[in-house]
Design an enzyme around this catalytic site. Structure first.
Site, PDB file in Angstrom:
ATOM      1  N   CYS A   2       0.916  -1.150  -0.088  1.00 42.31           N
ATOM      2  CA  CYS A   2       0.145  -0.048  -0.044  1.00 42.31           C
ATOM      3  C   CYS A   2       1.001   1.390   0.035  1.00 42.31           C
ATOM      4  CB  CYS A   2      -0.884  -0.002   1.216  1.00 42.31           C
ATOM      5  SG  CYS A   2      -1.809  -1.749   1.428  1.00 42.31           S
ATOM      6  N   ARG A  28       1.513   1.763  -5.972  1.00 39.76           N
ATOM      7  CA  ARG A  28       1.844   0.794  -4.832  1.00 39.76           C
ATOM      8  C   ARG A  28       0.536   0.153  -4.592  1.00 39.76           C
ATOM      9  NH1 ARG A  28       6.223   1.543  -2.196  1.00 39.76           N
ATOM     10  NH2 ARG A  28       5.687   0.458  -0.480  1.00 39.76           N
ATOM     11  N   TRP A  71      -3.657  -1.809  -1.464  1.00 41.14           N
ATOM     12  CA  TRP A  71      -3.825  -3.071  -2.097  1.00 41.14           C
ATOM     13  C   TRP A  71      -4.224  -4.076  -1.171  1.00 41.14           C
ATOM     14  CZ3 TRP A  71      -1.979  -7.803  -2.834  1.00 41.14           C
ATOM     15  CH2 TRP A  71      -1.754  -8.427  -4.165  1.00 41.14           C
ATOM     16  N   ASN A  97       0.771  -0.154   6.154  1.00 39.58           N
ATOM     17  CA  ASN A  97       1.053  -0.916   5.100  1.00 39.58           C
ATOM     18  C   ASN A  97       1.937  -2.284   5.620  1.00 39.58           C
ATOM     19  OD1 ASN A  97       2.336  -1.680   2.597  1.00 39.58           O
ATOM     20  ND2 ASN A  97       4.061  -0.348   2.628  1.00 39.58           N
ATOM     21  N   GLY A  98       1.259  -3.204   5.161  1.00 40.42           N
ATOM     22  CA  GLY A  98       1.877  -4.684   5.590  1.00 40.42           C
ATOM     23  C   GLY A  98       0.815  -5.718   6.206  1.00 40.42           C
ATOM     24  N   GLU A 464      10.877 -12.779 -20.419  1.00 42.05           N
ATOM     25  CA  GLU A 464      10.535 -11.407 -20.036  1.00 42.05           C
ATOM     26  C   GLU A 464       9.239 -10.566 -20.794  1.00 42.05           C
ATOM     27  OE1 GLU A 464      10.593  -7.193 -18.560  1.00 42.05           O
ATOM     28  OE2 GLU A 464      10.722  -9.449 -17.448  1.00 42.05           O
ATOM     29  N   LYS A 468       5.775  -8.845 -19.944  1.00 50.02           N
ATOM     30  CA  LYS A 468       5.182  -7.818 -20.425  1.00 50.02           C
ATOM     31  C   LYS A 468       3.928  -7.723 -20.805  1.00 50.02           C
ATOM     32  CE  LYS A 468       7.867  -6.546 -18.413  1.00 50.02           C
ATOM     33  NZ  LYS A 468       8.472  -5.782 -17.145  1.00 50.02           N
ATOM     34  N   GLU A 471       1.247  -8.693 -18.053  1.00 49.90           N
ATOM     35  CA  GLU A 471       1.152  -7.364 -17.112  1.00 49.90           C
ATOM     36  C   GLU A 471       0.274  -6.205 -17.943  1.00 49.90           C
ATOM     37  OE1 GLU A 471       4.957  -7.113 -14.515  1.00 49.90           O
ATOM     38  OE2 GLU A 471       5.346  -6.701 -16.326  1.00 49.90           O
ATOM     39  N   HIS A 487       8.866 -30.965 -27.381  1.00 51.37           N
ATOM     40  CA  HIS A 487       8.655 -31.840 -26.171  1.00 51.37           C
ATOM     41  C   HIS A 487       7.107 -31.577 -25.446  1.00 51.37           C
ATOM     42  CE1 HIS A 487      12.534 -32.901 -26.601  1.00 51.37           C
ATOM     43  NE2 HIS A 487      12.926 -31.672 -26.533  1.00 51.37           N
ATOM     44  N   LYS A 581       3.694  -2.064  -7.592  1.00 49.98           N
ATOM     45  CA  LYS A 581       5.182  -1.896  -7.966  1.00 49.98           C
ATOM     46  C   LYS A 581       5.940  -2.621  -7.043  1.00 49.98           C
ATOM     47  CE  LYS A 581       8.256   0.320 -10.575  1.00 49.98           C
ATOM     48  NZ  LYS A 581       8.157  -0.453 -11.812  1.00 49.98           N
TER      49      LYS A 581
HETATM   50  C1  BG6 Z   1       6.505  -6.778  -8.896  1.00 47.51           C
HETATM   51  C2  BG6 Z   1       6.460  -5.756  -9.928  1.00 47.51           C
HETATM   52  O1  BG6 Z   1       5.365  -6.426  -7.952  1.00 47.51           O
HETATM   53  O2  BG6 Z   1       7.436  -7.067  -8.441  1.00 47.51           O
HETATM   54  C3  BG6 Z   1       7.244  -6.281 -11.166  1.00 47.51           C
HETATM   55  O3  BG6 Z   1       4.904  -5.672 -10.627  1.00 47.51           O
HETATM   56  C4  BG6 Z   1       8.735  -6.444 -10.503  1.00 47.51           C
HETATM   57  O4  BG6 Z   1       7.337  -5.268 -12.052  1.00 47.51           O
HETATM   58  C5  BG6 Z   1       8.432  -7.539  -9.294  1.00 47.51           C
HETATM   59  O5  BG6 Z   1       9.329  -7.052 -11.452  1.00 47.51           O
HETATM   60  C6  BG6 Z   1       9.950  -7.332  -8.397  1.00 47.51           C
HETATM   61  O6  BG6 Z   1      10.040  -6.051  -8.032  1.00 47.51           O
HETATM   62  P1  BG6 Z   1      11.509  -5.311  -7.624  1.00 47.51           P
HETATM   63  O7  BG6 Z   1      11.201  -4.092  -7.176  1.00 47.51           O
HETATM   64  O8  BG6 Z   1      11.990  -6.233  -6.549  1.00 47.51           O
HETATM   65  O9  BG6 Z   1      12.323  -5.406  -8.979  1.00 47.51           O
END
Ligand code: BG6
Length: 586
Positions: A2, A28, A71, A97-98, A464, A468, A471, A487, A581
């Site tokens: 959060c 966040r 969140w 937050n937590g 990766e 992307k 996401e 396979h 994030k």
């Molecule tokens: C997720 C993010 O929460 O955490 C991703 O949405 C990120 O984008 C992943 O790759 C790891 O986060 P960080 O801050 O440790 O690189």
């Protein structure tokens, strides 16, 4: 997970400071938001479900307040579960937050003392527990004693309108104090108050702060002893966290890679050379991270193998079984944009307990991981606001590239390579290239399943790029090592099934192209991302040939493809559903 904010100021309207601060922290978590201020002699609260978007705050002007963007973990996404949360007297209000892991026990004890709960959250327990302690103690002691009852990783901010004090504590979740002239701020990171001050104090685990209009005092949460903390000046500017004319932070941050990759190498010249020699003497090397940071670690494993060094890439959330193999003389490189990801922090702490040297590649300054690590390489990509990581990924990958090639080459050589690469990238990342990527996105936009293959360096790149696309557009994008195709995976291919093939002009080009033609022979539609064109490709996005670094450009194509697919499908590229994030809980 959060975002929390707090402020005391007689120089500006704190209601707006908190509200604007929440907008900056919304990456966040964006399930709900809320603000509490002092109005006349009582607490006025406004809270809403969903993103802030274009909402306007209706609360009155004030000089003291706290706020939260959520969140959801405990309690559904409802009005009453939105923060801030009050105690029974309505004189104390809390944001958090937590996760309070023992909240049910505490709640039962408080209900037995006739406290009335209005929400299903773990957080509300904190407000009532402080109320209970406050009956015989001042705010600082009541908050510190309550905080010591909580188990789990938590950061709390408490406003007491009677004493006009804000108290805050941290254990696990990030908290930073902004020191202005006769005004003081609190945040989960610096973005909420960056336009008011760049003088900040990062709280460490087990630390607390008490703020009133005249000043701030720092304490140890266990001993309650006051302690001195030194302020740092941060080199981020307010406009670094603005969109700068771009429609979304994601597109802005993708385009910033024209400069951030080179900057991350040039800015760390000495550190890189020092660390390269440490790595050359290391007994064992592990590279760990979560999400995009893990795929960056995997790419790093391949870069080191190119230099005859074995560095094992491990998902940080799966590190425990491997921890015993990393002891004194070993090095663990922790890759993290935020430096606050709980699983990466836990793995680093585990490694540290075993006597391993902890190295961190972190973008957000002052993070827990930076302060936990023995050696920190600041990635220098600037604030990354979009939830989806892009410029931090390529800067971290470039640093791993440099560290691996420094095993057999000079810094000057690598700096030359990276500068030449940046020039190539800038010359290629033009409107014309964007148009090509947009036209391909339009052809893929109605598909619900996309597959991706790559070999050698382009295997972690395929992983990766798949992430992307998932996401940003919520399309089911699944990535495989090209050799895995026969396979089982090839069973998924039918007429017009889109398959993205990532490749470079390397020793594995032919292997990948034969995999592509096998897919094509079963009706699949091949989208090539490579520094060449070929008949196997039904359509392609041609990248410049930059040798080993071509893989970074291939990833940037994937970032842009994801962006345009997401925008085209009506998703929010900066705040995708269900994501945050940084994940600060296990
Ligand atoms: C997720 C993010 O929460 O955490 C991703 O949405 C990120 O984008 C992943 O790759 C790891 O986060 P960080 O801050 O440790 O690189």
């Amino acid at each position: 997970m959060c975002g929390i904010v707090g402020a005391i100021s007689h120089k500006r309207n704190v209601t707006d400071v908190i509200f604007d601060g929440l907008k900056k922290l919304e990456y966040r978590g964006y399930d709900s938001w809320g603000v509490a201020i002092k109005e006349n002699n009582s607490i006025a609260i406004e809270k809403h479900i969903g993103k802030i978007g274009n909402a306007k705050i209706t609360l009155a002007t004030s000089h003291i307040g706290i706020g939260h963007t959520r969140w959801a973990t405990h309690g559904g996404v409802t009005q009453e579960n939105a923060h801030p949360h009050l105690d029974c007297t309505k004189k104390i209000v809390v944001v958090h937050n937590g996760i309070v892991e023992n909240y049910e026990d505490l709640k039962a004890q408080l209900i037995a003392k006739n406290h009335v709960f209005l929400s299903q959250t773990d957080t509300e327990v904190i407000a009532h527990a402080i109320e209970e302690e406050r009956k015989s103690k001042d705010l600082k002691s009541a908050v510190l004693d309550t905080f010591s009852m909580l188990s789990g990783s938590n950061a709390i901010v408490v406003l007491d309108i009677e004493t006009e004090e804000i108290a805050a504590c941290r254990n696990g979740s990030p908290l930073v104090v902004g020191l202005g002239i006769d005004e003081f701020f609190l945040g989960s990171d610096v973005t909420p108050f960056l336009s008011f001050t760049t003088s900040v104090v990062y709280l460490d685990d087990g630390e607390a702060v008490s703020i009133n209009a005249t000043g701030v005092h720092f304490f140890d949460t266990a001993t309650k002893q006051e302690k001195q903390k030194h302020a740092e000046n941060i080199d981020w500017k307010a406009q670094d966290i603005e969109k700068d004319g771009f429609p979304h932070f994601l597109l802005k941050e993708i385009m910033e890679q024209k400069t951030t990759i080179q900057k991350s190498i040039i800015q760390n010249k000495q550190q890189l050379q020092l660390l390269a020699s440490t790595l050359s003497q290391a007994k064992q090397i592990a590279i760990i991270g979560c999400g995009t940071a893990y795929y960056c670690s995997l790419l790093g494993q391949y870069f080191f193998s190119q230099n005859n060094v074995f560095a094992q890439a491990i998902q940080a959330n799966e590190f425990s079984p491997f921890a015993p193999f990393y002891t004194k003389g070993s090095v663990i490189i922790c890759v993290s944009q935020s430096g606050e990801t709980a699983d990466t922090l836990l793995a680093a702490k585990r490694g540290k307990q075993n006597g391993t040297t902890i190295v961190s590649l972190v973008n957000a300054r002052g993070s827990s991981l930076e302060r936990l690590s023995d050696i920190c390489i600041p990635v220098a990509a600037g604030p990354e606001i979009a939830v989806i990581s892009t410029k931090a990924f390529t800067a971290q990958a470039a640093i791993l590239y440099a560290l691996s090639f420094l095993q057999n080459s000079s810094y000057e050589n690598i700096e030359k390579q990276i500068s030449a690469y940046s020039d190539q990238l800038s010359a290629w990342l033009t409107d014309k290239t964007l148009e090509t990527i947009i036209s391909i996105a339009k052809k893929l936009i109605d598909h619900d399943h996309i597959y991706l293959i790559g070999k050698y360096l382009n295997f972690p790149a395929a992983l990766e790029v798949g992430l992307k696309i998932k996401e940003t557009s919520y399309i089911h994008a699944e990535s495989f090592a090209a050799g895995e195709l026969k396979h089982g995976v090839i069973a998924l291919i039918e007429h017009d099934t889109p398959c993205i093939v990532l490749a470079s002009n390397d020793d594995y080009k032919q292997d990948v192209l034969s995999s592509a033609s096998e897919i094509k022979s079963r009706g699949g539609c091949i989208i090539g991302i490579a520094p060449f064109n070929t008949n196997e490709f039904s359509m392609s996005i041609q990248t410049p040939d930059s040798g080993h670094l071509t893989v970074l450009t291939n990833c940037i194509v994937g970032q842009l493809l994801g962006y345009y697919l997401g925008v085209g499908r009506g998703a929010d590229p900066d705040k995708p559903r269900n994501l945050a994030k940084s994940v600060t809980v296990k």
